[in-house]
Design an enzyme around this catalytic site. Sequence first.
Site, mmCIF file in Angstrom:
data_model
loop_
_atom_site.group_PDB
_atom_site.id
_atom_site.type_symbol
_atom_site.label_atom_id
_atom_site.label_comp_id
_atom_site.label_asym_id
_atom_site.label_seq_id
_atom_site.Cartn_x
_atom_site.Cartn_y
_atom_site.Cartn_z
ATOM 1 N N HIS A 64 40.164 40.859 45.402
ATOM 2 C CA HIS A 64 40.498 39.210 46.039
ATOM 3 C C HIS A 64 41.625 38.049 46.008
ATOM 4 C CE1 HIS A 64 38.576 35.165 46.526
ATOM 5 N NE2 HIS A 64 38.226 35.637 47.640
ATOM 6 N N SER A 74 26.006 48.153 48.724
ATOM 7 C CA SER A 74 26.381 47.351 49.047
ATOM 8 C C SER A 74 26.456 46.584 50.552
ATOM 9 C CB SER A 74 27.860 47.694 49.937
ATOM 10 O OG SER A 74 28.411 46.477 50.821
HETATM 11 C C1 LIG Z 1 34.282 35.520 47.132
HETATM 12 C C2 LIG Z 1 35.196 36.191 46.055
HETATM 13 C C3 LIG Z 1 35.530 35.434 45.048
HETATM 14 C C4 LIG Z 1 36.340 33.839 44.925
HETATM 15 O O1 LIG Z 1 35.199 33.146 45.045
HETATM 16 P P1 LIG Z 1 35.119 31.797 45.908
HETATM 17 O O2 LIG Z 1 33.675 31.211 45.544
HETATM 18 O O3 LIG Z 1 35.560 31.148 46.968
HETATM 19 O O4 LIG Z 1 36.264 31.099 44.902
HETATM 20 C C5 LIG Z 1 36.391 35.913 44.183
HETATM 21 N N1 LIG Z 1 36.006 37.618 44.442
HETATM 22 C C6 LIG Z 1 36.213 38.594 45.289
HETATM 23 C C7 LIG Z 1 35.398 39.784 45.474
HETATM 24 C C8 LIG Z 1 34.653 37.595 46.638
HETATM 25 O O5 LIG Z 1 34.418 38.576 47.145
#
Ligand SMILES: *Cc1c(COP(=O)(O)O)cnc(C)c1O
Length: 377
Positions: free
Chosen positions: A121, A322
Amino acid sequence: MNNLTQESKLRLAALEELYREASAHALGYPVNLTFDYKEILPFLDYNANNVGDPFHGTNYRINSHDFERDVIARFAGFMRIDPEDAWGYVTTGGTEGNMYGLYMARELHPNGVVYFSQDTHYSILKILRVLNMRNIMIKSQENGEIDYDDLRETIRINRDVPVIFMANIGTTMKGAVDDLRQVRNILDDLAVTQSYIHSDAALSGMILPFVSDPQPFGFDEGADSLAVSGHKLIGSPIPCGVVLTRKEYVARISRSVEYVGVMDTTLPGSRNAWTPLLLWYALERHGEEGFRQVVGRMLSLADYAVERFNESGISAWRNPNSVTVVFPRPSSDVIGKWQLAPYRDIAHLITMPHVTREMVDELVDECLESERVQLAR
Ligand SMILES: *Cc1c(COP(=O)(O)O)cnc(C)c1O
């Protein structure tokens, strides 16, 4: 205070209408739009604040620490750590939880190197910059999982420094899960003596505890900290999340602050008191069995979507456990209408609880239509 002008009222009404329309066409983001928190609305009339460590007192009594501790205990069970050994708090979302996990890793292993895959991410690169941590990006496999050979070779070259592994427990684009057992085997084989694993389980952290054959993801499989989003699978009008780690680690970074009578173990000072209440409420109402059912329905709808695409001659697939269905990037009209999240030549739909078969059918038909138009050009 004056009342709102007619113009301002209309402006608010228009925003609500926009929210309503957009909610009916939300296929691309992993957020659950079905929830009802009206029963706890009265708490919005208070200036509540969860400042400080939820497991420690505070002089400010308008807080929901008690409920927050319940939420942490429940999540500890889901993430396979004895609540007695667990520590955590309700965050603003997955990003804060990831930052906390990596902060903890850095405090325990100040000269460690962070390893993470290409499919990680976008929050992670930012966090690594903020925390100024050495890091190495590892190749991904086609399905979004980390390339274990590349990981092994890269760690081999850096065997003398502690390994901090940033595990994707459900990647954002493809819902892929890095295999913690394989990662630990690599660490054992290379005789790495100091390591730390953070699981970024934003969405799948609320899927894997409720399926019969989960990939390894939790503390029982070597995670040292784990971040989950609250607004994703559970659903919430305000973004939130949970971070968990081991109680013994937190003792290393805590500092007491006399002014508010708290232990300063959390990243923010003042913290949301409403989101812990909201998560507590959702957990109370669903219970573990409720989530098992919700997750089961999401997975069968994901199967349905893969089948519908494939029957129509559009190749679609998903990773095990998933709810993220990957298919070829459609036209920008289709992307805009369904708020899809495209990446290069792919897009995905995520079968969150508000998604229906009818929405999937409509999307598949539109993808076919946009293909036909492209071919005709
Ligand atoms: C959505 C997501 C995040 C971040 O989450 P937020 O709540 O937007 O800060 C981190 N890692 C993964 C894999 C995600 O899908």
